[in-house]
Design a protein around this motif. Structure first.
Motif, mmCIF file in Angstrom:
data_model
loop_
_atom_site.group_PDB
_atom_site.id
_atom_site.type_symbol
_atom_site.label_atom_id
_atom_site.label_comp_id
_atom_site.label_asym_id
_atom_site.label_seq_id
_atom_site.Cartn_x
_atom_site.Cartn_y
_atom_site.Cartn_z
ATOM 1 N N ASN A 37 -10.986 0.152 3.271
ATOM 2 C CA ASN A 37 -10.587 1.127 4.345
ATOM 3 C C ASN A 37 -9.039 1.622 3.838
ATOM 4 O OD1 ASN A 37 -12.948 1.748 5.297
ATOM 5 N ND2 ASN A 37 -12.472 -0.029 6.295
ATOM 6 N N LEU A 38 -8.255 0.383 3.229
ATOM 7 C CA LEU A 38 -6.889 0.907 2.763
ATOM 8 C C LEU A 38 -6.397 2.147 2.040
ATOM 9 C CD1 LEU A 38 -5.231 -2.815 2.270
ATOM 10 C CD2 LEU A 38 -4.912 -1.513 4.517
ATOM 11 N N GLN A 39 -5.724 2.626 2.554
ATOM 12 C CA GLN A 39 -4.842 3.562 1.829
ATOM 13 C C GLN A 39 -3.064 3.640 1.610
ATOM 14 O OE1 GLN A 39 -7.316 6.335 0.548
ATOM 15 N NE2 GLN A 39 -8.972 5.508 2.013
ATOM 16 N N ALA A 40 -3.287 4.590 -0.101
ATOM 17 C CA ALA A 40 -1.905 4.431 -0.702
ATOM 18 C C ALA A 40 -0.873 5.338 1.074
ATOM 19 C CB ALA A 40 -1.605 4.643 -1.906
ATOM 20 N N ASN A 41 0.044 4.578 1.459
ATOM 21 C CA ASN A 41 0.405 5.621 2.315
ATOM 22 C C ASN A 41 2.068 5.682 2.207
ATOM 23 O OD1 ASN A 41 1.321 7.886 4.281
ATOM 24 N ND2 ASN A 41 0.705 5.935 5.837
ATOM 25 N N GLY A 42 2.771 6.106 1.939
ATOM 26 C CA GLY A 42 4.290 5.985 2.748
ATOM 27 C C GLY A 42 5.231 5.370 1.472
ATOM 28 N N GLN A 43 6.108 5.427 1.414
ATOM 29 C CA GLN A 43 7.334 4.576 0.565
ATOM 30 C C GLN A 43 7.514 3.638 0.200
ATOM 31 O OE1 GLN A 43 10.722 6.602 -0.199
ATOM 32 N NE2 GLN A 43 10.751 8.689 0.883
ATOM 33 N N THR A 44 7.952 2.565 -0.463
ATOM 34 C CA THR A 44 7.614 0.893 -0.510
ATOM 35 C C THR A 44 9.054 0.548 0.711
ATOM 36 O OG1 THR A 44 7.064 1.045 -2.795
ATOM 37 C CG2 THR A 44 8.601 -0.651 -1.951
ATOM 38 N N SER A 45 9.130 -0.431 1.475
ATOM 39 C CA SER A 45 9.745 -0.792 2.102
ATOM 40 C C SER A 45 9.948 -2.245 1.552
ATOM 41 C CB SER A 45 10.248 -0.309 2.972
ATOM 42 O OG SER A 45 11.441 -0.864 3.886
ATOM 43 N N LEU A 46 10.783 -3.018 0.802
ATOM 44 C CA LEU A 46 9.872 -4.787 0.770
ATOM 45 C C LEU A 46 11.294 -5.245 1.635
ATOM 46 C CD1 LEU A 46 10.305 -5.411 -2.733
ATOM 47 C CD2 LEU A 46 8.732 -5.141 -1.028
ATOM 48 N N LEU A 47 12.372 -4.780 1.208
ATOM 49 C CA LEU A 47 13.664 -5.704 2.958
ATOM 50 C C LEU A 47 12.620 -5.219 4.325
ATOM 51 C CD1 LEU A 47 15.842 -6.780 3.791
ATOM 52 C CD2 LEU A 47 17.062 -5.039 3.573
ATOM 53 N N SER A 48 12.368 -3.969 5.317
ATOM 54 C CA SER A 48 12.382 -3.829 6.472
ATOM 55 C C SER A 48 10.410 -4.531 6.703
ATOM 56 C CB SER A 48 11.458 -3.006 6.933
ATOM 57 O OG SER A 48 10.657 -1.772 5.978
ATOM 58 N N SER A 49 9.341 -4.876 5.494
ATOM 59 C CA SER A 49 8.556 -5.170 5.623
ATOM 60 C C SER A 49 8.305 -7.045 5.549
ATOM 61 C CB SER A 49 7.154 -4.449 4.448
ATOM 62 O OG SER A 49 7.383 -2.725 4.417
ATOM 63 N N VAL A 109 1.122 -1.633 0.026
ATOM 64 C CA VAL A 109 0.068 -0.052 0.231
ATOM 65 C C VAL A 109 0.693 1.215 0.011
ATOM 66 C CG1 VAL A 109 -1.776 -1.296 0.934
ATOM 67 C CG2 VAL A 109 -0.248 -0.058 2.432
ATOM 68 N N SER A 110 1.905 1.046 -0.830
ATOM 69 C CA SER A 110 2.691 2.378 -0.624
ATOM 70 C C SER A 110 2.572 3.127 -1.638
ATOM 71 C CB SER A 110 4.750 1.971 -1.042
ATOM 72 O OG SER A 110 4.828 1.228 -2.436
ATOM 73 N N GLN A 111 3.096 4.316 -1.917
ATOM 74 C CA GLN A 111 2.666 5.228 -2.575
ATOM 75 C C GLN A 111 2.374 5.392 -4.038
ATOM 76 O OE1 GLN A 111 1.187 8.170 -0.738
ATOM 77 N NE2 GLN A 111 -0.140 8.541 -2.684
ATOM 78 N N SER A 112 3.198 4.782 -4.837
ATOM 79 C CA SER A 112 3.261 3.618 -5.929
ATOM 80 C C SER A 112 2.116 3.170 -6.702
ATOM 81 C CB SER A 112 4.625 3.516 -6.243
ATOM 82 O OG SER A 112 4.573 1.918 -5.652
ATOM 83 N N MET A 113 1.323 2.623 -5.596
ATOM 84 C CA MET A 113 0.455 1.648 -5.643
ATOM 85 C C MET A 113 -0.644 2.017 -5.762
ATOM 86 S SD MET A 113 1.360 -1.803 -6.191
ATOM 87 C CE MET A 113 -0.223 -2.718 -5.839
ATOM 88 N N ASP A 114 -0.922 3.039 -5.588
ATOM 89 C CA ASP A 114 -2.215 4.729 -5.868
ATOM 90 C C ASP A 114 -2.117 4.314 -7.517
ATOM 91 O OD1 ASP A 114 -4.564 5.738 -6.026
ATOM 92 O OD2 ASP A 114 -3.764 7.412 -3.872
ATOM 93 N N TRP A 115 -2.325 4.140 -8.183
ATOM 94 C CA TRP A 115 -2.019 5.289 -9.602
ATOM 95 C C TRP A 115 -2.543 4.258 -10.910
ATOM 96 C CZ3 TRP A 115 1.615 4.700 -13.625
ATOM 97 C CH2 TRP A 115 2.018 5.914 -15.332
ATOM 98 N N GLY A 116 -2.685 4.579 -11.663
ATOM 99 C CA GLY A 116 -2.373 4.319 -13.369
ATOM 100 C C GLY A 116 -4.441 4.785 -13.596
ATOM 101 N N GLU A 117 -4.589 5.056 -14.312
ATOM 102 C CA GLU A 117 -6.131 4.992 -15.375
ATOM 103 C C GLU A 117 -7.021 3.746 -14.982
ATOM 104 O OE1 GLU A 117 -9.273 5.054 -19.509
ATOM 105 O OE2 GLU A 117 -6.496 5.257 -19.119
#
Length: 297
Positions: free
Chosen positions: A157-169, A93-101
């Protein structure tokens, strides 16, 4: 972001079709309690498995007295013990997922809802983790169809928020969830720090891992032309470019190489990798493609 609250993630007819499916793992897992999933571990249940010779100290309730009457030998009846399966969905749910037509996050929510609903209907233990560098929120492990509406509310209710951090997540997920099971990651994998170390954590404990690499059409095959000011959704950094035909060809080769590298990496670590565009029919993905890949049957 596209508003998923205005329309249901799954329609009723599709949910009825999902109810006829079940999640499938290439591996057999020990469960904490008896569910609808069976393991080859011998125990006491309702499905007969085999016989073995009686040994002093065995429970007399499981002697087959009919065989004793015919053969005058004591045989013990063995049964398949029913097990539950842990099914985990990790949704980026990082901000980059909130994109695209065709919004990537909405598409990811629908995939998560479909797979989790299949698990709930089959009494599997279902847990959903939504993650970004800003933190994680969880739909704690649930069993049974009665939990479906709480699941849908959580996803809506999930909203895109923050940067991606695959390693820590992924590292946090692996440390907090020790029960083996099927792990499905839904993400665009756009992490400037790379995806490799994070994905490795998902394989800890011999999990059955599926990576659903979700990208927008505009990322896979951009059609823009001319002078552009590109803004990174997560860092807000600006980059000015002139999108010529030659530059787009270079970009296309780079994207193809990126996806090919992830596919090879996943194969090397025995993970299942699928690239899917957010404009794709998610019902077809569940009912046909993931069926063919062995996640559902």
């Amino acid at each position: 972001m596209a508003d998923s609250k205005s329309t249901p993630l799954l329609d009723t007819d599709f949910m009825h079709r999902l109810e006829r499916l079940e999640l499938f793992s290439r591996r057999i897992f020990r469960g904490q309690m008896r569910g609808e999933r069976r393991s080859p571990r011998k125990g006491v249940s309702i499905e007969f498995a085999d016989y073995r010779d009686y040994v002093r100290g065995d429970d007399l309730r499981f002697i087959d007295w009919n065989i004793y009457g015919r053969l005058e030998r004591l045989f013990l009846k063995l049964f398949l013990e029913e097990q539950d399966l842990f099914f985990y969905v990790l949704i980026d749910v990082s901000q980059s997922m909130d994109w695209g037509e065709h919004n990537k996050l909405l598409y990811a929510k629908r995939i998560a809802a479909s797979l989790a609903y299949i698990g709930l209907c089959n009494l599997d233990r279902v847990k959903v983790v939504a993650f970004s560098a800003a933190g994680a929120s969880e739909f704690s492990p649930q069993r049974g169809r009665g939990s479906a509406w709480r699941l849908f509310d959580f996803l809506n209710n999930l909203q895109a928020n923050g940067q991606t951090s695959l390693l820590s997540s992924c590292r946090h997920f692996a440390l907090q969830n020790r029960r083996r099971g099927i792990v499905t990651l839904i993400s665009d994998l756009l992490d400037p720090q790379g995806y490799e170390e994070g994905l490795k954590f998902l394989t800890h404990g011999n999990n059955d891992v599926y990576v659903l690499h979700t990208m927008a059409d505009e990322e896979l095959q951009p059609t823009v032309r001319g002078h552009l000011d590109l803004v990174d959704l997560e860092t807000q950094d600006h980059t000015e470019i002139t999108a010529s035909a030659q530059l787009l060809q270079i970009y296309q080769r780079t994207v193809n190489a990126f996806c090919s590298e992830i596919k090879q990496f996943a194969a090397r670590y025995n993970m299942n990798y699928m690239l899917t565009a957010s404009s794709s029919d998610f019902e077809h993905l569940i009912l046909t493609i993931l069926r063919a890949r062995g996640l559902v049957k």
